[in-house]
Design an enzyme around this catalytic site. Sequence first.
Site, short mmCIF file in Angstrom:
data_model
loop_
_atom_site.label_atom_id
_atom_site.label_comp_id
_atom_site.label_asym_id
_atom_site.label_seq_id
_atom_site.Cartn_x
_atom_site.Cartn_y
_atom_site.Cartn_z
CE1 TYR A 1 -16.52 -35.68 40.28
CE2 TYR A 1 -17.08 -36.27 37.88
CZ TYR A 1 -16.64 -36.57 39.76
OH TYR A 1 -17.51 -37.69 40.45
CE LYS B 1 -17.80 -32.74 41.50
NZ LYS B 1 -17.64 -34.12 41.47
#
Length: 329
Positions: free
Chosen positions: A152, A182
């Site tokens: 992320y 992400k």
Amino acid sequence: MFSRPTSSSMAFPKKKLQGLVAATITPMTENGEINFSVIGQYVDYLVKEQGVKNIFVNGTTGEGLSLSISERRQVAEEWVTKGKDKLDQVVIHVGALSLKESQELAQHAAEIGADGIAVIAPFFLKPWTKDILINFLKEVAAAAPALPFYYYHIPALTGVKIRAEELLDGIQDKIPTFQGLKFSDTDLLDFGQCVDQNRQQQFAFLFGVDEQLLSALVMGATGAVGSTYNYLGKKTNQMLEAFERKDLSLALNYQFCIQRFINFVVKLGFGVSQTKAIMTLVSGIPMGPPRLPLQKASREFTDSAEAKLKSLDFLSFTDLKDGSLEASS
């Protein structure tokens, strides 16, 4: 458009993570306790009303780092349980400042049947090089060796400025379960190079800046994770469908329309608190206030956001659920 072959180095018996992924909100009562009772209703709303069947739990929108480890475990369990046979993918964010806590959450996600885990960079005592960051991520991923692992990337909040392009170079040699990224940043050069330089690996490239999604699709995004898909999922899916049909003019119209709303609320002050208020307004499911230090969205904000949604035809009077205004006031 969003299909993704399984990595050649690690075969997972999981569905491919693709399309829209809602960054879920953590519902709370007025006294700040988690309101588990509405999560089943929340799942049904995402699937039936917004056409969104993938979720990202305990991330930024879910106030994951404002929850205790015990609460994060309970929230993850509730989403997995209530989403069974309804959702395609439940990815749990397990990032923490403590490696041990992150490993505990990763192992727990595997035990409860999650479909993947994601981790942000630790942001107090920061990793300043790619190798140090990968060493941290590797230890977390190893705690759930049967689960796809996603990094992320959100440098604006972590302060860790290691470029995603650099991080991805050779990452699967160190983390065999690594399946994607992400990418929550506006640096489209970095994002584009992530895609361009990793075509053979066929990673999942999940874009995290909702108002720039069309640009990322052009660059090769395979999906998107965002907070607005909780209540603008249906409209965003229409944009994705237009893009798949190569109707770029229509896709651009949808993106501009979405941008008009986001641009409007950003000027008012838009964050997790305001997202909770908008979701309460649109869905009728009480999301409650945020945890301190965040402050509850003002009634003035909610009224302004409601008017803008209606002016853009995102929301009609008949769309409002009974009690939604009272729940968000």
